[in-house]
Write an enzyme that holds these catalytic residues in place. Sequence first.
Site, PDB file in Angstrom:
ATOM      1  CG  ASP A  13      36.712  41.373  48.219  1.00 27.50           C
ATOM      2  OD1 ASP A  13      37.794  41.916  48.521  1.00 27.50           O
ATOM      3  OD2 ASP A  13      36.729  40.211  48.238  1.00 27.50           O
ATOM      4  CE  LYS A  16      36.207  46.585  52.984  1.00 25.73           C
ATOM      5  NZ  LYS A  16      35.685  45.616  52.135  1.00 25.73           N
ATOM      6  CE  LYS A  18      35.919  55.280  41.962  1.00 28.59           C
ATOM      7  NZ  LYS A  18      35.302  55.074  40.837  1.00 28.59           N
ATOM      8  N   GLY A  40      42.527  43.328  51.077  1.00 32.49           N
ATOM      9  CA  GLY A  40      43.132  43.611  49.883  1.00 32.49           C
ATOM     10  C   GLY A  40      42.307  44.722  49.379  1.00 32.49           C
ATOM     11  CG  HIS A  41      41.449  48.067  51.342  1.00 29.84           C
ATOM     12  ND1 HIS A  41      41.232  48.424  52.429  1.00 29.84           N
ATOM     13  CD2 HIS A  41      40.464  46.802  51.281  1.00 29.84           C
ATOM     14  CE1 HIS A  41      40.376  47.878  53.272  1.00 29.84           C
ATOM     15  NE2 HIS A  41      40.002  46.760  52.644  1.00 29.84           N
ATOM     16  CB  THR A  42      42.212  47.364  44.082  1.00 34.90           C
ATOM     17  OG1 THR A  42      42.466  45.940  44.626  1.00 34.90           O
ATOM     18  CG2 THR A  42      43.013  47.763  43.142  1.00 34.90           C
ATOM     19  CB  THR A 128      43.015  35.204  53.444  1.00 34.47           C
ATOM     20  OG1 THR A 128      43.343  35.933  54.967  1.00 34.47           O
ATOM     21  CG2 THR A 128      41.880  36.150  53.148  1.00 34.47           C
ATOM     22  CD  GLN A 223      38.812  41.836  57.135  1.00 33.37           C
ATOM     23  OE1 GLN A 223      38.938  42.434  58.020  1.00 33.37           O
ATOM     24  NE2 GLN A 223      39.879  41.676  56.135  1.00 33.37           N
ATOM     25  CB  THR A 298      43.194  42.153  46.330  1.00 35.22           C
ATOM     26  OG1 THR A 298      42.018  42.905  45.623  1.00 35.22           O
ATOM     27  CG2 THR A 298      44.188  43.171  46.244  1.00 35.22           C
TER      28      THR A 298
HETATM   29  P1  IMO Z   1      38.465  43.172  52.169  1.00 39.13           P
HETATM   30  O1  IMO Z   1      39.217  44.119  53.077  1.00 39.13           O
HETATM   31  C1  IMO Z   1      36.543  39.404  51.190  1.00 39.13           C
HETATM   32  C2  IMO Z   1      36.730  36.233  54.032  1.00 39.13           C
HETATM   33  C3  IMO Z   1      37.708  34.849  53.747  1.00 39.13           C
HETATM   34  C4  IMO Z   1      37.002  33.880  54.276  1.00 39.13           C
HETATM   35  C5  IMO Z   1      36.559  34.672  55.635  1.00 39.13           C
HETATM   36  C6  IMO Z   1      37.810  34.245  56.936  1.00 39.13           C
HETATM   37  O2  IMO Z   1      39.414  43.171  50.894  1.00 39.13           O
HETATM   38  O3  IMO Z   1      37.004  43.409  51.689  1.00 39.13           O
HETATM   39  P2  IMO Z   1      39.999  35.115  57.185  1.00 39.13           P
HETATM   40  O4  IMO Z   1      41.433  35.089  56.630  1.00 39.13           O
HETATM   41  O5  IMO Z   1      39.672  36.809  57.516  1.00 39.13           O
HETATM   42  O6  IMO Z   1      40.221  34.337  58.553  1.00 39.13           O
HETATM   43  O7  IMO Z   1      39.031  34.363  56.372  1.00 39.13           O
HETATM   44  O8  IMO Z   1      36.824  36.037  55.508  1.00 39.13           O
HETATM   45  N1  IMO Z   1      37.637  37.302  54.002  1.00 39.13           N
HETATM   46  C7  IMO Z   1      37.373  38.412  53.218  1.00 39.13           C
HETATM   47  N2  IMO Z   1      36.697  38.509  51.873  1.00 39.13           N
HETATM   48  N3  IMO Z   1      37.350  40.562  51.258  1.00 39.13           N
HETATM   49  C8  IMO Z   1      38.244  40.582  52.617  1.00 39.13           C
HETATM   50  O9  IMO Z   1      38.822  41.938  52.867  1.00 39.13           O
HETATM   51  C9  IMO Z   1      38.214  39.539  53.150  1.00 39.13           C
HETATM   52  N4  IMO Z   1      38.884  39.301  54.574  1.00 39.13           N
HETATM   53  C10 IMO Z   1      38.611  38.016  54.827  1.00 39.13           C
HETATM   54  O10 IMO Z   1      37.777  35.029  52.269  1.00 39.13           O
HETATM   55  O11 IMO Z   1      35.858  33.716  53.573  1.00 39.13           O
HETATM   56 MG    MG Z   2      39.664  43.072  49.025  1.00 40.60          MG
END
Ligand code: IMO
Ligand code: MG
Length: 432
Positions: A13, A16, A18, A40-42, A128, A223, A298
Amino acid sequence: MPAIAVVGAQFGDEGKGKVSHYLAERAHMVVRTQGGNNAGHTVVVGGRIFRLHTVPSGVLYPGCKSVIGNGVVVDPKALLEEIDYLRSEGVDTGRLILSDRAHLIMPYHKLLDGLDEDRRGQRRIGTTRQGIGPAYMDKNARLGIRVADLLDREGLREVIEEHVALKNDLLVKVYGQDPLSAAEIYEDYRGYAERLRPFVTDTARLVNDAIDAGERVLFEGAQGSLLDVDHGTYPYVTSSHPIAGGVTIGSGVGPTKIDKVVGVLKAYTSRVGDGPFPTELMDEQGDAIRERGKEYGTTTGRPRRIGWVDGVLLGYAARINGLTHIAINSVDVLAGFDTVKVAVAYELDGRRIEDPPANLRELARCKPIYEELSGWGDLGGTPAHRSELPASLESYVKRIEQISHAKVAVISVGREQGETIYVEDLFGKARV
Ligand code: IMO
Ligand code: MG
């Protein structure tokens, strides 16, 4: 022409979406290489907000190919829903391409993700619940089902029957659940197969050919580095490799072909889910940043945990990714604070340390040693150049560069695409 990897330098989060979107506008191809719809990419385009989960942000640009690489785990139902959502918003999804080697998220993966989390209770990861971990487990256990299998009419029924029988043992005997019907899953997946078939190809060939032909290729990270299964705060991590090394495996492109690695961070830190977070703010300042930064997940809607930038973790992330550049987001969210802090080291049991310990019980005892820097006011618009930044913000940016040993290429001062200072044109020559 360069191939650029964009990775999260914190816990996900970082914004990335943007940065990727800006680069995607200039790219011929955008490639996702790991994770799945846990991302979750906004992306805000012309005042319209798009939320992407599995589909690369390149889809928002008509001339750009969007590739879901072999390292991604794909929930076909969720992917088709995302395609339908994008089409309903008038987005052309005709340039979306899916790897024939990507692994599928099956209904039992999603179910087991939730059941496993509930069983862990207090020691849950805070996933998630999209089935990501169980899908990667099966991939590594050599029990996965790939896109190529999905398209194989005869083989699919057999493999689903075999795997559902195994999973039903687990669901019934360990978790006390009802068994799943292999026939129903087969029917559903047959339907997904027909809709997804036109998107499927050997994407490693496609991406390598694009790079060899001099096209501009963007590897869009999901991530964050501290969620990497090897290098993150294990076991509070995701099950894939969000760092730069994951890009090569997840796309079938050799490391010699990646020219730049851009680490994205926010001017503060957020974490969603459980796990260590040394610089977490448990006070009103943290609450204020959460509200101003709209820090709610997101994918899951969960309030994100908030803290200062952790220079120990940032330096670590810079090292394990080989960052060449950084992009700093959300500096506007901190505007108005008298001072801002950056952790530059930890104190562990009376000792000063500059690297994060692997042992989480030790990491939990680490107290950040902060450097306090002057805050900045409202920027009152978007400066055209970095040289026009308020002196205090420039000092902050410089400090981040020193810690990461990487050059700042992008500074974002608001959510809109236009609210950005491009210090360096990453796909071309320096602008300033
Ligand atoms: P973006 O791409 C933030 C976190 C989850 C949890 C851990 C494991 O939007 O940055 P998972 O469902 O992957 O097995 O969960 O990773 N997590 C994220 N946190 N942004 C994400 O993606 C995430 N994808 C997984 O909250 O702590
Ligand atoms: Mg996200």
